[in-house]
Design a protein around this motif. Structure first.
Motif, PDB file in Angstrom:
ATOM      1  N   SER A 133       1.499  -6.305  -1.625  1.00  0.00           N
ATOM      2  CA  SER A 133       1.425  -5.799  -0.244  1.00  0.00           C
ATOM      3  C   SER A 133      -0.023  -5.752   0.248  1.00  0.00           C
ATOM      4  CB  SER A 133       2.086  -4.422  -0.132  1.00  0.00           C
ATOM      5  OG  SER A 133       1.368  -3.442  -0.840  1.00  0.00           O
ATOM      6  N   ARG A 134      -0.926  -5.476  -0.674  1.00  0.00           N
ATOM      7  CA  ARG A 134      -2.346  -5.451  -0.282  1.00  0.00           C
ATOM      8  C   ARG A 134      -2.812  -6.814   0.198  1.00  0.00           C
ATOM      9  NH1 ARG A 134      -6.843  -1.996  -2.225  1.00  0.00           N
ATOM     10  NH2 ARG A 134      -8.061  -3.902  -2.185  1.00  0.00           N
ATOM     11  N   GLY A 135      -2.326  -7.831  -0.510  1.00  0.00           N
ATOM     12  CA  GLY A 135      -2.673  -9.199  -0.129  1.00  0.00           C
ATOM     13  C   GLY A 135      -2.169  -9.533   1.267  1.00  0.00           C
ATOM     14  N   VAL A 136      -0.980  -9.046   1.607  1.00  0.00           N
ATOM     15  CA  VAL A 136      -0.376  -9.364   2.912  1.00  0.00           C
ATOM     16  C   VAL A 136      -0.980  -8.507   4.023  1.00  0.00           C
ATOM     17  CG1 VAL A 136       1.792  -9.347   4.224  1.00  0.00           C
ATOM     18  CG2 VAL A 136       1.799 -10.065   1.823  1.00  0.00           C
ATOM     19  N   LEU A 137      -1.141  -7.220   3.729  1.00  0.00           N
ATOM     20  CA  LEU A 137      -1.515  -6.282   4.804  1.00  0.00           C
ATOM     21  C   LEU A 137      -3.024  -6.123   4.981  1.00  0.00           C
ATOM     22  CD1 LEU A 137       1.038  -3.435   3.890  1.00  0.00           C
ATOM     23  CD2 LEU A 137       1.170  -4.893   5.912  1.00  0.00           C
ATOM     24  N   SER A 143      -5.184   2.131  -2.026  1.00  0.00           N
ATOM     25  CA  SER A 143      -5.066   0.789  -1.451  1.00  0.00           C
ATOM     26  C   SER A 143      -5.276   0.773   0.061  1.00  0.00           C
ATOM     27  CB  SER A 143      -3.687   0.204  -1.743  1.00  0.00           C
ATOM     28  OG  SER A 143      -3.589  -0.070  -3.102  1.00  0.00           O
ATOM     29  N   PHE A 144      -4.667   1.738   0.752  1.00  0.00           N
ATOM     30  CA  PHE A 144      -4.689   1.678   2.226  1.00  0.00           C
ATOM     31  C   PHE A 144      -5.398   2.858   2.873  1.00  0.00           C
ATOM     32  CE2 PHE A 144      -0.718  -0.418   0.847  1.00  0.00           C
ATOM     33  CZ  PHE A 144      -1.037  -1.702   1.251  1.00  0.00           C
ATOM     34  N   GLY A 145      -5.461   3.964   2.147  1.00  0.00           N
ATOM     35  CA  GLY A 145      -5.926   5.212   2.759  1.00  0.00           C
ATOM     36  C   GLY A 145      -4.731   5.889   3.409  1.00  0.00           C
ATOM     37  N   ILE A 146      -4.694   7.205   3.294  1.00  0.00           N
ATOM     38  CA  ILE A 146      -3.642   7.979   3.941  1.00  0.00           C
ATOM     39  C   ILE A 146      -4.322   8.630   5.147  1.00  0.00           C
ATOM     40  CG2 ILE A 146      -1.961   9.862   3.648  1.00  0.00           C
ATOM     41  CD1 ILE A 146      -1.406   7.772   1.542  1.00  0.00           C
ATOM     42  N   ALA A 147      -3.797   8.381   6.346  1.00  0.00           N
ATOM     43  CA  ALA A 147      -4.445   8.885   7.565  1.00  0.00           C
ATOM     44  C   ALA A 147      -4.508  10.418   7.550  1.00  0.00           C
ATOM     45  CB  ALA A 147      -3.665   8.423   8.791  1.00  0.00           C
ATOM     46  N   THR A 148      -5.531  10.962   8.188  1.00  0.00           N
ATOM     47  CA  THR A 148      -5.630  12.422   8.306  1.00  0.00           C
ATOM     48  C   THR A 148      -4.388  12.932   9.027  1.00  0.00           C
ATOM     49  OG1 THR A 148      -7.974  12.055   8.624  1.00  0.00           O
ATOM     50  CG2 THR A 148      -7.162  14.296   9.073  1.00  0.00           C
ATOM     51  N   GLY A 149      -3.788  13.977   8.491  1.00  0.00           N
ATOM     52  CA  GLY A 149      -2.594  14.547   9.126  1.00  0.00           C
ATOM     53  C   GLY A 149      -1.339  13.735   8.900  1.00  0.00           C
ATOM     54  N   TRP A 200       6.519  -1.239   8.595  1.00  0.00           N
ATOM     55  CA  TRP A 200       6.566  -0.494   7.331  1.00  0.00           C
ATOM     56  C   TRP A 200       6.807  -1.437   6.175  1.00  0.00           C
ATOM     57  CZ3 TRP A 200      10.823  -0.485  10.585  1.00  0.00           C
ATOM     58  CH2 TRP A 200      12.037  -0.895  10.024  1.00  0.00           C
ATOM     59  N   TRP A 201       6.230  -1.039   5.027  1.00  0.00           N
ATOM     60  CA  TRP A 201       6.485  -1.765   3.786  1.00  0.00           C
ATOM     61  C   TRP A 201       7.397  -0.894   2.940  1.00  0.00           C
ATOM     62  CZ3 TRP A 201       3.923  -6.526   2.437  1.00  0.00           C
ATOM     63  CH2 TRP A 201       4.397  -7.077   1.229  1.00  0.00           C
ATOM     64  N   GLY A 202       8.534  -1.430   2.529  1.00  0.00           N
ATOM     65  CA  GLY A 202       9.449  -0.703   1.653  1.00  0.00           C
ATOM     66  C   GLY A 202       9.261  -1.199   0.230  1.00  0.00           C
ATOM     67  N   TYR A 203       8.774  -0.319  -0.650  1.00  0.00           N
ATOM     68  CA  TYR A 203       8.544  -0.665  -2.053  1.00  0.00           C
ATOM     69  C   TYR A 203       9.754  -0.286  -2.889  1.00  0.00           C
ATOM     70  CZ  TYR A 203       3.661  -0.809  -0.581  1.00  0.00           C
ATOM     71  OH  TYR A 203       2.499  -1.092   0.070  1.00  0.00           O
TER      72      TYR A 203
END
Ligand SMILES: C[S@@+](CC[C@H](N)C(=O)[O-])C[C@H]1O[C@@H](n2cnc3c(N)ncnc32)[C@H](O)[C@@H]1O
Ligand code: SF4
Length: 374
Positions: A49-53, A87-93, A264-267
């Protein structure tokens, strides 16, 4: 640009409830896949997913669903969340939810989740009535629901419970007891789903054999109306057909992201993903999923690009269920809209202001409304 969201599908349950056809497996059905290998496999899909996103968008919501995510040790759920964060960071809040079975969480478990960054829990309550839980083949003890919710609230989680109405033999009085009990928990959010008899489930076989009566649609509608009125007077307002929330802030932002068509990415095994009108879904069995990843392949089973007419239909289907409504400018069939107003299925005042919002009657006949529009 659309916001980015992650769904993590944990396909494990201790036992399967008779009504459920979700992609989930008990220990004996795993065909060699080990639950303890879940995080490792997840990490492989994360790499893809990192490669794609890329990493230009942080995650606005993360949702762990199942199956029963709480079948895994808390450290596994926290580990997966940490990997997503790296990998992506989780947004504040950001809203970070897990579904939970009231039977397999305790204070220690919940504390670990809270420390690891989870801030919302959705408990599978279904009913407060032992006889109804038995028909549904639920194994949790009803007294564990208030216990778990209390613990979660103490740890400052946002809380939600799921209810099911219309189980065979469930009386109106029994449903009222479940609604009262759910309200008394003072959660931030309640979901209430009409029981669907899914083909291939044990429940469907029991009904076919005549061992259990079919759910009664009129009674189901009466149960919906009653619950909606009780929730509203307790300060929980509907914002989607099956969802009620104490405030705008406590609506499920993750589910809203699905309903308005964000990315959304569903893992995980069988999980569905959506990116800019392209949809794909993973192979369903955990062993097949691990097999694909072991070969260095994507676990995808198939994909489709939505056509303009599919996009339109989906928008009508999903957004018409929202209290915030569907933008009427996308509907060309104005005659159909006038008919829906005349039949008291949509709110006239909102329609004149350009929004299609279902009336209570419309909510009971939502499928009919959609059929008239697409
Ligand atoms: C994955 S489960 C929630 C977490 C956990 N597995 C549990 O059941 O407690 C998601 C929800 O879907 C709902 N659900 C599953 N099958 C259903 C059906 N056939 N009809 C209506 N609701 C259903 C239940 O309310 C359940 O709480
Ligand atoms: S309803 Fe929940 S606990 Fe029951 S089988 Fe389905 S996913 Fe598992």
């Amino acid at each position: 640009m659309a916001t980015l969201h992650a769904y993590v599908h944990v396909p494990f349950c201790r036992v399967r409830c008779g009504y459920c056809d979700f992609n989930t497996y008990t220990a004996t059905e795993l065909e060699g896949f080990s639950q303890s290998d879940f995080v490792n496999q997840f990490a492989k899909e994360l790499e893809i997913s990192r490669g794609v996103l890329g990493n230009s968008r942080q995650l606005e919501t993360v949702f762990f669903g199942g199956g029963t995510p709480t079948q895994l040790p808390a450290s596994d759920l926290v580990g997966v969340l940490a990997l997503l964060g790296d990998s992506f960071g989780i947004a504040t809040g950001a809203e970070v939810t897990t579904e939970a079975n009231p039977d397999n969480v305790d204070g220690f478990y919940l504390e670990k989740l809270r420390e690891g960054g989870f801030n919302r829990i959705s408990f599978g309550m279904q009913s407060a009535v032992p006889e109804v839980l038995e028909t549904l083949e639920r194994t949790h003890s009803p007294e564990n629901v208030p216990k778990s919710v209390r613990l979660a609230k103490k740890l400052e989680f946002e809380t939600s419970v799921d209810l099911i109405y219309g189980a065979p033999k469930e009386t109106m009085d029994e449903w009222k007891r479940s609604v009262d009990s759910a309200i008394s928990l003072e959660t931030d959010h309640i979901s209430a789903y009409a029981l669907i008899v899914e083909e291939g489930t044990k429940l469907a076989r029991q009904i076919k054999r005549g061992d259990l009566p079919e759910p009664d649609e009129d009674l189901q509608a009466a149960k919906y109306e009653w619950a909606d009125a009780q929730f509203a007077s307790a300060g929980l307002n509907w914002y989607e057909l099956s969802n009620w929330s104490r405030s705008k802030q406590t609506e499920s932002r993750h589910n809203i992201a699905y309903w308005v068509g964000n990315d959304w990415w569903g893992y995980g095994p069988g999980a569905h993903s959506h990116l800019e009108g392209e949809r794909w879904w993973n192979v369903k069995h955990p062993s097949a999923y691990a097999g694909k990843l072991a070969e260095g392949l994507s676990p995808e089973a198939d994909r489709e690009t939505l056509t303009e007419s599919q996009k339109f239909e989906e928008r009508v289907l999903l957004e018409s269920r929202l209290a915030s409504g569907l933008d009427l400018s996308i509907i060309e069939n104005k005659e159909a809209v006038a008919g829906l107003i005349a039949d008291d299925l949509i709110d006239a005042k909102q329609a004149f202001q350009g929004k299609l919002v279902l009336t209570l009657r419309g909510r009971l006949l939502a499928d009919l409304v959609v059929r008239r529009l697409v």
